[in-house]
Motif scaffolding. Structure first.
Motif, PDB file in Angstrom:
ATOM      1  N   PRO A  62      62.880  13.560 -11.630  1.00  0.00           N
ATOM      2  CA  PRO A  62      64.178  13.973 -12.183  1.00  0.00           C
ATOM      3  C   PRO A  62      64.667  15.320 -11.659  1.00  0.00           C
ATOM      4  O   PRO A  62      65.881  15.566 -11.623  1.00  0.00           O
ATOM      5  CB  PRO A  62      63.923  14.035 -13.694  1.00  0.00           C
ATOM      6  N   LEU A  63      63.762  16.183 -11.213  1.00  0.00           N
ATOM      7  CA  LEU A  63      64.185  17.442 -10.603  1.00  0.00           C
ATOM      8  C   LEU A  63      64.744  17.193  -9.211  1.00  0.00           C
ATOM      9  O   LEU A  63      65.678  17.864  -8.772  1.00  0.00           O
ATOM     10  CB  LEU A  63      63.013  18.422 -10.522  1.00  0.00           C
ATOM     11  N   ARG A  64      64.186  16.224  -8.514  1.00  0.00           N
ATOM     12  CA  ARG A  64      64.682  15.906  -7.177  1.00  0.00           C
ATOM     13  C   ARG A  64      66.095  15.364  -7.212  1.00  0.00           C
ATOM     14  O   ARG A  64      66.922  15.709  -6.361  1.00  0.00           O
ATOM     15  CB  ARG A  64      63.751  14.891  -6.510  1.00  0.00           C
ATOM     16  N   ASP A  65      66.384  14.499  -8.173  1.00  0.00           N
ATOM     17  CA  ASP A  65      67.713  13.868  -8.180  1.00  0.00           C
ATOM     18  C   ASP A  65      68.731  14.613  -9.038  1.00  0.00           C
ATOM     19  O   ASP A  65      69.883  14.193  -9.151  1.00  0.00           O
ATOM     20  CB  ASP A  65      67.629  12.402  -8.620  1.00  0.00           C
ATOM     21  N   GLY A  66      68.309  15.722  -9.655  1.00  0.00           N
ATOM     22  CA  GLY A  66      69.252  16.556 -10.390  1.00  0.00           C
ATOM     23  C   GLY A  66      69.494  16.152 -11.823  1.00  0.00           C
ATOM     24  O   GLY A  66      70.288  16.798 -12.512  1.00  0.00           O
ATOM     25  N   THR A 105      79.410  21.701 -12.118  1.00  0.00           N
ATOM     26  CA  THR A 105      78.591  20.486 -12.228  1.00  0.00           C
ATOM     27  C   THR A 105      78.863  19.503 -11.092  1.00  0.00           C
ATOM     28  O   THR A 105      77.946  18.813 -10.637  1.00  0.00           O
ATOM     29  CB  THR A 105      78.831  19.800 -13.585  1.00  0.00           C
ATOM     30  N   GLU A 106      80.096  19.427 -10.628  1.00  0.00           N
ATOM     31  CA  GLU A 106      80.410  18.513  -9.536  1.00  0.00           C
ATOM     32  C   GLU A 106      79.712  18.945  -8.250  1.00  0.00           C
ATOM     33  O   GLU A 106      79.188  18.106  -7.501  1.00  0.00           O
ATOM     34  CB  GLU A 106      81.923  18.449  -9.321  1.00  0.00           C
ATOM     35  N   LEU A 107      79.693  20.243  -7.990  1.00  0.00           N
ATOM     36  CA  LEU A 107      79.003  20.751  -6.811  1.00  0.00           C
ATOM     37  C   LEU A 107      77.506  20.499  -6.919  1.00  0.00           C
ATOM     38  O   LEU A 107      76.852  20.114  -5.937  1.00  0.00           O
ATOM     39  CB  LEU A 107      79.289  22.245  -6.647  1.00  0.00           C
ATOM     40  N   TRP A 108      76.961  20.690  -8.101  1.00  0.00           N
ATOM     41  CA  TRP A 108      75.528  20.451  -8.296  1.00  0.00           C
ATOM     42  C   TRP A 108      75.189  18.980  -8.039  1.00  0.00           C
ATOM     43  O   TRP A 108      74.203  18.665  -7.368  1.00  0.00           O
ATOM     44  CB  TRP A 108      75.131  20.857  -9.708  1.00  0.00           C
ATOM     45  N   LYS A 109      76.015  18.074  -8.522  1.00  0.00           N
ATOM     46  CA  LYS A 109      75.793  16.642  -8.280  1.00  0.00           C
ATOM     47  C   LYS A 109      75.867  16.324  -6.793  1.00  0.00           C
ATOM     48  O   LYS A 109      75.089  15.516  -6.283  1.00  0.00           O
ATOM     49  CB  LYS A 109      76.825  15.822  -9.052  1.00  0.00           C
ATOM     50  N   GLU A 110      76.786  16.959  -6.096  1.00  0.00           N
ATOM     51  CA  GLU A 110      76.944  16.726  -4.659  1.00  0.00           C
ATOM     52  C   GLU A 110      75.710  17.192  -3.895  1.00  0.00           C
ATOM     53  O   GLU A 110      75.227  16.509  -2.978  1.00  0.00           O
ATOM     54  CB  GLU A 110      78.183  17.456  -4.157  1.00  0.00           C
ATOM     55  N   CYS A 162      72.634  17.469  -5.031  1.00  0.00           N
ATOM     56  CA  CYS A 162      71.507  16.581  -5.348  1.00  0.00           C
ATOM     57  C   CYS A 162      71.680  15.224  -4.686  1.00  0.00           C
ATOM     58  O   CYS A 162      70.710  14.637  -4.177  1.00  0.00           O
ATOM     59  CB  CYS A 162      71.374  16.428  -6.862  1.00  0.00           C
ATOM     60  N   ALA A 163      72.906  14.710  -4.684  1.00  0.00           N
ATOM     61  CA  ALA A 163      73.174  13.422  -4.049  1.00  0.00           C
ATOM     62  C   ALA A 163      72.910  13.480  -2.551  1.00  0.00           C
ATOM     63  O   ALA A 163      72.504  12.482  -1.937  1.00  0.00           O
ATOM     64  CB  ALA A 163      74.611  12.987  -4.325  1.00  0.00           C
ATOM     65  N   ALA A 164      73.133  14.640  -1.951  1.00  0.00           N
ATOM     66  CA  ALA A 164      72.877  14.819  -0.521  1.00  0.00           C
ATOM     67  C   ALA A 164      71.391  14.963  -0.214  1.00  0.00           C
ATOM     68  O   ALA A 164      71.003  15.012   0.964  1.00  0.00           O
ATOM     69  CB  ALA A 164      73.634  16.038  -0.002  1.00  0.00           C
ATOM     70  N   GLY A 165      70.562  15.049  -1.256  1.00  0.00           N
ATOM     71  CA  GLY A 165      69.120  15.138  -1.070  1.00  0.00           C
ATOM     72  C   GLY A 165      68.595  16.518  -0.770  1.00  0.00           C
ATOM     73  O   GLY A 165      67.434  16.672  -0.359  1.00  0.00           O
ATOM     74  N   LEU A 166      69.409  17.547  -0.999  1.00  0.00           N
ATOM     75  CA  LEU A 166      68.973  18.896  -0.657  1.00  0.00           C
ATOM     76  C   LEU A 166      67.919  19.429  -1.613  1.00  0.00           C
ATOM     77  O   LEU A 166      67.022  20.174  -1.197  1.00  0.00           O
ATOM     78  CB  LEU A 166      70.179  19.837  -0.605  1.00  0.00           C
ATOM     79  N   THR A 167      68.015  19.099  -2.892  1.00  0.00           N
ATOM     80  CA  THR A 167      66.976  19.550  -3.821  1.00  0.00           C
ATOM     81  C   THR A 167      65.651  18.855  -3.514  1.00  0.00           C
ATOM     82  O   THR A 167      64.596  19.499  -3.470  1.00  0.00           O
ATOM     83  CB  THR A 167      67.396  19.265  -5.275  1.00  0.00           C
ATOM     84  N   ALA A 168      65.706  17.559  -3.279  1.00  0.00           N
ATOM     85  CA  ALA A 168      64.480  16.819  -2.970  1.00  0.00           C
ATOM     86  C   ALA A 168      63.859  17.281  -1.662  1.00  0.00           C
ATOM     87  O   ALA A 168      62.628  17.237  -1.488  1.00  0.00           O
ATOM     88  CB  ALA A 168      64.781  15.320  -2.915  1.00  0.00           C
ATOM     89  N   ALA A 169      64.694  17.750  -0.720  1.00  0.00           N
ATOM     90  CA  ALA A 169      64.191  18.148   0.596  1.00  0.00           C
ATOM     91  C   ALA A 169      63.339  19.405   0.554  1.00  0.00           C
ATOM     92  O   ALA A 169      62.555  19.657   1.474  1.00  0.00           O
ATOM     93  CB  ALA A 169      65.360  18.363   1.550  1.00  0.00           C
ATOM     94  N   GLN A 228      78.137  28.589  -7.951  1.00  0.00           N
ATOM     95  CA  GLN A 228      77.495  28.652  -9.264  1.00  0.00           C
ATOM     96  C   GLN A 228      76.767  27.351  -9.592  1.00  0.00           C
ATOM     97  O   GLN A 228      77.234  26.519 -10.356  1.00  0.00           O
ATOM     98  CB  GLN A 228      78.545  29.009 -10.317  1.00  0.00           C
ATOM     99  N   VAL A 229      75.571  27.214  -9.001  1.00  0.00           N
ATOM    100  CA  VAL A 229      74.700  26.065  -9.246  1.00  0.00           C
ATOM    101  C   VAL A 229      73.268  26.565  -9.413  1.00  0.00           C
ATOM    102  O   VAL A 229      72.881  27.578  -8.817  1.00  0.00           O
ATOM    103  CB  VAL A 229      74.770  25.045  -8.092  1.00  0.00           C
ATOM    104  N   PRO A 230      72.449  25.860 -10.218  1.00  0.00           N
ATOM    105  CA  PRO A 230      71.079  26.325 -10.496  1.00  0.00           C
ATOM    106  C   PRO A 230      70.082  25.926  -9.424  1.00  0.00           C
ATOM    107  O   PRO A 230      68.987  25.431  -9.724  1.00  0.00           O
ATOM    108  CB  PRO A 230      70.774  25.637 -11.837  1.00  0.00           C
TER     109      PRO A 230
END
Length: 359
Positions: free
Chosen positions: A103-107, A38-43, A45-52, A74-76
């Motif tokens: 909400p998908l962009r920011d995780g 979960t910490e890696l997943w938050k990182e 999303c915080a870096a904006g990679l999902t939104a990108a 191990q991240v979705p």
């Protein structure tokens, strides 16, 4: 064709490589077990990679997933982007995009998909779904699930809604998987038949065509993930054989080892280039169904050869279930069959080529 990444895609890939390299360590993966980091997943999303991903396209996503595969983090990421961000952006209505994408962009929301479709999933006239999907990756983390009914109509299901049961299952790879059971669960149809608005995405289609488009994009994305898994497995094998000595010389000086590693390298490059081609064509609005199936075939057939070679080249060390290379083996075998094994996608590719040739 020019698969050279744009500046934005290169920057995103470099950032992903740094985050995965720093955080997806062997120790953290071992501590995570079969769960999500979960910490890696938050990182991420915080870096904006999902939104990108909406900006860098499917080819950009393939590049990100290559970096994930190298470390088997191990991240979705794959499921949230393929079944959530890209699917909704391309096939959702204006209202659905405005409501579901932030909400998908920011995780804060995680999406996954019950793909490929199974005929046992049914939708009644009120938009309520019933049936079972035996295995859905990262379902234990998901808030939204994209599923298709027997008519291949796409529906969004919320895991917190009544009539939705999530039962954890263990699979080859540690993907926080679960069984999805629906008992007249409320569903929201993806696309123009949803609540309001019209579908205006560049690759937007409706009905069964939308299902086929999402499946093709997902196969391309997971082929990119397999390319990374294979590259990571091969890198570990090369490092091991270059330092492990037998009869006074490194294993890498033996011709048999060199040939096995060379074959694995060529297989890995075949997975990568076919995934790049399919993604490139998708991003330019060109037909890419055959290319997506080709990438999926290489990911399945070549992928399992590479991860077997990676484990074999480690000798007895490769048989250690706690060794990092074994994780690549598990992921490679899971990806071998996910969304269709080699023989299945080859049959579909043959049928597609015959159909296109008769037109």
């Amino acid at each position: 064709m020019d698969f050279t990444p744009t500046e934005e895609q290169t920057a995103a890939q470099g950032l992903a490589a740094q985050i995965f390299g720093d955080l997806a360590t062997h120790e953290r993966l071992a501590a995570a077990g079969t769960g999500t980091d979960t910490e890696l997943w938050k990182e991420l999303c915080a870096a904006g990679l999902t939104a990108a991903v909406e900006e860098i396209g499917l080819l950009g996503l393939v590049l990100l997933l290559e970096e994930q595969g190298r470390t088997t983090a191990q991240v979705p990421l794959a499921v949230t982007c393929a079944y959530g961000l890209l699917a909704i952006a391309e096939h959702g209505t204006d209202e659905q995009r405005e409501r579901l994408l932030p909400p998908l962009r920011d995780g804060t929301a995680v999406a996954t998909g019950g793909f490929p479709a199974r005929d046992g999933l049914r939708a009644d006239g009120e938009g309520r779904l019933s049936g079972t999907v035996p295995y859905v990756p990262w379902l234990r983390d998901a808030t939204l699930v994209l599923v298709a009914d027997a008519d291949r109509v796409l529906w969004i299901v919320r895991t917190a809604d009544p009539g939705v049961a999530v039962t954890p299952v263990e699979t080859t790879a540690p993907w926080s998987a679960a069984r999805l059971t629906l008992d007249r669960a409320p569903g929201e149809r993806l696309g123009p038949a949803g609540r309001t608005g019209t579908s205006t995405g560049a690759n937007s289609v409706t009905g069964a065509a939308a299902y086929g488009a999402v499946l093709a994009a997902s196969r391309t994305a997971f082929a990119g993930l397999q390319a990374g898994v294979c590259a990571g497995s091969l890198a570990r094998a090369v490092a091991h054989t270059a330092t492990r000595e037998q009869f006074g010389r490194p294993l890498s000086t033996n011709q048999g080892v060199l040939l096995r590693a060379a074959d694995a390298h060529m297989d890995t490059e075949a997975i990568r280039v076919t995934a790049y081609e399919a993604a490139w064509r998708h991003d330019r609005g060109l037909p890419y169904a055959a290319q997506a199936l080709t990438a999926a075939w290489w990911a399945s057939e070549a992928g399992k050869r590479v991860v077997h070679a990676g484990q074999h080249l480690h000798g007895g060390t490769g048989a250690d279930l706690d060794h990092p290379v074994h994780r690549h083996f598990l992921w490679g075998r899971q990806l071998d069959a996910y969304l269709g094994c080699g023989s299945e996608v080859l049959e579909q590719l043959g049928q597609l080529l015959v159909k296109e040739g008769s037109q």
